[in-house]
Design an enzyme around this catalytic site. Sequence first.
Site, mmCIF file in Angstrom:
data_model
loop_
_atom_site.group_PDB
_atom_site.id
_atom_site.type_symbol
_atom_site.label_atom_id
_atom_site.label_comp_id
_atom_site.label_asym_id
_atom_site.label_seq_id
_atom_site.Cartn_x
_atom_site.Cartn_y
_atom_site.Cartn_z
ATOM 1 N N HIS A 232 0.816 -1.222 0.000
ATOM 2 C CA HIS A 232 0.000 0.000 0.000
ATOM 3 C C HIS A 232 0.852 1.277 0.000
ATOM 4 O O HIS A 232 0.307 2.371 -0.115
ATOM 5 C CB HIS A 232 -0.932 0.025 1.211
ATOM 6 N N ASP B 275 -4.227 -13.221 3.587
ATOM 7 C CA ASP B 275 -5.541 -12.764 4.044
ATOM 8 C C ASP B 275 -6.653 -13.178 3.089
ATOM 9 O O ASP B 275 -7.817 -12.827 3.294
ATOM 10 C CB ASP B 275 -5.551 -11.248 4.267
#
Length: 219
Positions: free
Chosen positions: A34, A157
Amino acid sequence: RAALRAVDCALTGARCLLDGERIAYALVRPPGHHAERASFGGFCYFNSAAVAAHYLSFSGRVAVLDIDYHHGNGTQDIFYDRDDVLTVSLHGHPRFAYPYFSGYDDERGTGAGTGFNLNIPLPESLDGPAYREALQRALQRIERFAPAFLVVSLGLDVARGDPTGSWSLTARDIGENGTLIAQLRLPTLVVQEGGYRTRTLGVNARNFFQGLYRGARHG
């Protein structure tokens, strides 16, 4: 300090590929995908995978495959105007998944990089077979690009029960994903990204690398 060491670790993994290793794994925290050119967010301070991909790009074209549940907006931002690094991301659609503002399928790159960014946003509910169908599309795009190196931003995830995700992939599914990726037959650097259900992180990682090893051995 930890974020700097994560970058160092990813660069060491890239150096291993240049020295002839087939697979290297940068097991790092915090994650990095990110982190953009001029901003951080989503637990990410420096984009370890992007730094490693840039380093490898001096020795040949690079594909970055982001298989974290969340879109790698930082990696996209860093390479958005380049045609020597292909960025491909499979992720939860930004209408419901962080980072919300990035990861749409019409984001294809700009300037020289037009057509060298592929986003595959996926629905909120997703099982292993449906994920593999999308992954095959991503791998086909990478094959057409014909890179010299592959950098995988590995997010665990995507697994069932992760507190930041909504999909239902099992450890076996994650292993099969690894096998498919290995069939590209590319020197591959895997950089750890997300994954927050600590009880199952180990088994999911082990299955991914067992699948990656199977695919590489049979390739």
